[in-house]
Design a protein around this motif. Structure first.
Motif, PDB file in Angstrom:
ATOM      1  N   ASP A 251       0.855  -1.186   0.000  1.00  0.00           N
ATOM      2  CA  ASP A 251       0.000   0.000   0.000  1.00  0.00           C
ATOM      3  C   ASP A 251       0.893   1.239   0.000  1.00  0.00           C
ATOM      4  N   VAL A 252       0.663   2.134  -0.977  1.00  0.00           N
ATOM      5  CA  VAL A 252       1.503   3.326  -1.109  1.00  0.00           C
ATOM      6  C   VAL A 252       1.484   4.153   0.163  1.00  0.00           C
ATOM      7  N   ASN A 253       0.391   4.135   0.909  1.00  0.00           N
ATOM      8  CA  ASN A 253       0.302   4.923   2.129  1.00  0.00           C
ATOM      9  C   ASN A 253       1.105   4.326   3.283  1.00  0.00           C
ATOM     10  N   LYS A 254       1.638   3.134   3.111  1.00  0.00           N
ATOM     11  CA  LYS A 254       2.399   2.487   4.181  1.00  0.00           C
ATOM     12  C   LYS A 254       3.867   2.313   3.816  1.00  0.00           C
ATOM     13  N   VAL A 255       4.347   3.105   2.898  1.00  0.00           N
ATOM     14  CA  VAL A 255       5.742   3.043   2.480  1.00  0.00           C
ATOM     15  C   VAL A 255       6.595   3.742   3.516  1.00  0.00           C
ATOM     16  N   ASP A 256       7.681   3.081   3.947  1.00  0.00           N
ATOM     17  CA  ASP A 256       8.540   3.706   4.946  1.00  0.00           C
ATOM     18  C   ASP A 256       9.863   4.191   4.376  1.00  0.00           C
ATOM     19  N   SER A 257      10.143   3.858   3.106  1.00  0.00           N
ATOM     20  CA  SER A 257      11.360   4.360   2.468  1.00  0.00           C
ATOM     21  C   SER A 257      11.220   4.271   0.958  1.00  0.00           C
ATOM     22  N   VAL A 258      11.987   5.094   0.280  1.00  0.00           N
ATOM     23  CA  VAL A 258      12.032   5.084  -1.178  1.00  0.00           C
ATOM     24  C   VAL A 258      13.486   5.220  -1.608  1.00  0.00           C
ATOM     25  N   LYS A 259      13.747   4.878  -2.857  1.00  0.00           N
ATOM     26  CA  LYS A 259      15.084   5.053  -3.434  1.00  0.00           C
ATOM     27  C   LYS A 259      14.958   5.992  -4.626  1.00  0.00           C
ATOM     28  N   THR A 260      15.924   6.896  -4.746  1.00  0.00           N
ATOM     29  CA  THR A 260      15.910   7.830  -5.865  1.00  0.00           C
ATOM     30  C   THR A 260      16.253   7.103  -7.160  1.00  0.00           C
ATOM     31  N   LEU A 261      15.908   7.743  -8.257  1.00  0.00           N
ATOM     32  CA  LEU A 261      16.236   7.210  -9.573  1.00  0.00           C
ATOM     33  C   LEU A 261      17.741   6.985  -9.702  1.00  0.00           C
ATOM     34  N   ALA A 262      18.537   7.925  -9.226  1.00  0.00           N
ATOM     35  CA  ALA A 262      19.992   7.797  -9.327  1.00  0.00           C
ATOM     36  C   ALA A 262      20.490   6.541  -8.611  1.00  0.00           C
ATOM     37  N   LEU A 263      19.967   6.267  -7.431  1.00  0.00           N
ATOM     38  CA  LEU A 263      20.387   5.085  -6.679  1.00  0.00           C
ATOM     39  C   LEU A 263      19.929   3.808  -7.371  1.00  0.00           C
ATOM     40  N   VAL A 264      18.692   3.780  -7.833  1.00  0.00           N
ATOM     41  CA  VAL A 264      18.181   2.589  -8.522  1.00  0.00           C
ATOM     42  C   VAL A 264      18.990   2.334  -9.793  1.00  0.00           C
ATOM     43  N   ALA A 265      19.312   3.387 -10.529  1.00  0.00           N
ATOM     44  CA  ALA A 265      20.108   3.231 -11.747  1.00  0.00           C
ATOM     45  C   ALA A 265      21.462   2.612 -11.414  1.00  0.00           C
ATOM     46  N   ARG A 266      22.093   3.090 -10.363  1.00  0.00           N
ATOM     47  CA  ARG A 266      23.395   2.546  -9.958  1.00  0.00           C
ATOM     48  C   ARG A 266      23.255   1.082  -9.546  1.00  0.00           C
TER      49      ARG A 266
ATOM     50  N   ASP B  13       1.899   2.487  -9.249  1.00  0.00           N
ATOM     51  CA  ASP B  13       2.954   1.547  -9.617  1.00  0.00           C
ATOM     52  C   ASP B  13       4.162   1.658  -8.693  1.00  0.00           C
ATOM     53  N   GLY B  14       4.158   2.641  -7.806  1.00  0.00           N
ATOM     54  CA  GLY B  14       5.268   2.810  -6.878  1.00  0.00           C
ATOM     55  C   GLY B  14       6.239   3.916  -7.247  1.00  0.00           C
ATOM     56  N   LEU B  15       5.823   4.799  -8.140  1.00  0.00           N
ATOM     57  CA  LEU B  15       6.645   5.953  -8.511  1.00  0.00           C
ATOM     58  C   LEU B  15       6.142   7.170  -7.747  1.00  0.00           C
ATOM     59  N   ILE B  16       7.049   7.873  -7.085  1.00  0.00           N
ATOM     60  CA  ILE B  16       6.667   9.112  -6.406  1.00  0.00           C
ATOM     61  C   ILE B  16       7.681  10.193  -6.754  1.00  0.00           C
ATOM     62  N   TRP B  17       7.305  11.416  -6.513  1.00  0.00           N
ATOM     63  CA  TRP B  17       8.205  12.555  -6.723  1.00  0.00           C
ATOM     64  C   TRP B  17       8.511  13.168  -5.367  1.00  0.00           C
ATOM     65  N   VAL B  18       9.779  13.476  -5.148  1.00  0.00           N
ATOM     66  CA  VAL B  18      10.230  14.059  -3.891  1.00  0.00           C
ATOM     67  C   VAL B  18      10.695  15.483  -4.185  1.00  0.00           C
TER      68      VAL B  18
ATOM     69  N   PRO C 274      13.255  22.318  -0.971  1.00  0.00           N
ATOM     70  CA  PRO C 274      13.134  23.765  -1.159  1.00  0.00           C
ATOM     71  C   PRO C 274      13.849  24.278  -2.410  1.00  0.00           C
ATOM     72  N   ASP C 275      14.875  23.590  -2.869  1.00  0.00           N
ATOM     73  CA  ASP C 275      15.618  24.049  -4.034  1.00  0.00           C
ATOM     74  C   ASP C 275      15.347  23.227  -5.285  1.00  0.00           C
ATOM     75  N   ASP C 276      14.394  22.306  -5.216  1.00  0.00           N
ATOM     76  CA  ASP C 276      14.091  21.437  -6.353  1.00  0.00           C
ATOM     77  C   ASP C 276      13.031  22.057  -7.243  1.00  0.00           C
ATOM     78  N   ASP C 277      13.426  22.361  -8.472  1.00  0.00           N
ATOM     79  CA  ASP C 277      12.451  22.893  -9.423  1.00  0.00           C
ATOM     80  C   ASP C 277      11.521  21.795  -9.919  1.00  0.00           C
ATOM     81  N   GLY C 278      12.093  20.654 -10.282  1.00  0.00           N
ATOM     82  CA  GLY C 278      11.290  19.587 -10.854  1.00  0.00           C
ATOM     83  C   GLY C 278      11.105  18.400  -9.951  1.00  0.00           C
ATOM     84  N   GLY C 279      11.811  18.360  -8.865  1.00  0.00           N
ATOM     85  CA  GLY C 279      11.710  17.233  -7.952  1.00  0.00           C
ATOM     86  C   GLY C 279      12.585  16.076  -8.394  1.00  0.00           C
TER      87      GLY C 279
END
Length: 70
Positions: free
Chosen positions: A2-17, A37-42, A45-50
């Motif tokens: 359940d997306v509402n019970k996610v306790d951690s995520v990995k960034t695209l950069a980390l998953v790619a590595r 599907d499990g994709l979220i945007w983070v 304060p300085d992120d234009d696109g996330g």
């Protein structure tokens, strides 16, 4: 998961590595994914696109999309 019970995520950069894949190529593949599907945007304060990030289920979904592209 359940997306509402996610306790951690990995960034695209980390998953790619971790998958040994090109980050830009994975970004294009993941563009097909939805929050369900499990994709979220983070955003910070300085992120234009996330930053694209994935739940554990999102990483599995991404791996399945990669397999479809191969």
């Amino acid at each position: 998961m359940d997306v509402n019970k996610v306790d951690s995520v990995k960034t695209l950069a980390l998953v790619a590595r971790e998958l040994g894949r090109d980050e830009e190529w994975l970004f294009d593949i993941a563009a097909e994914m939805e929050p369900e599907d499990g994709l979220i945007w983070v955003f910070g304060p300085d992120d234009d696109g996330g930053a694209m990030a994935f739940t554990p289920d999102g990483i599995e979904c991404l791996i399945n999309l990669i397999a479809e592209q191969s």
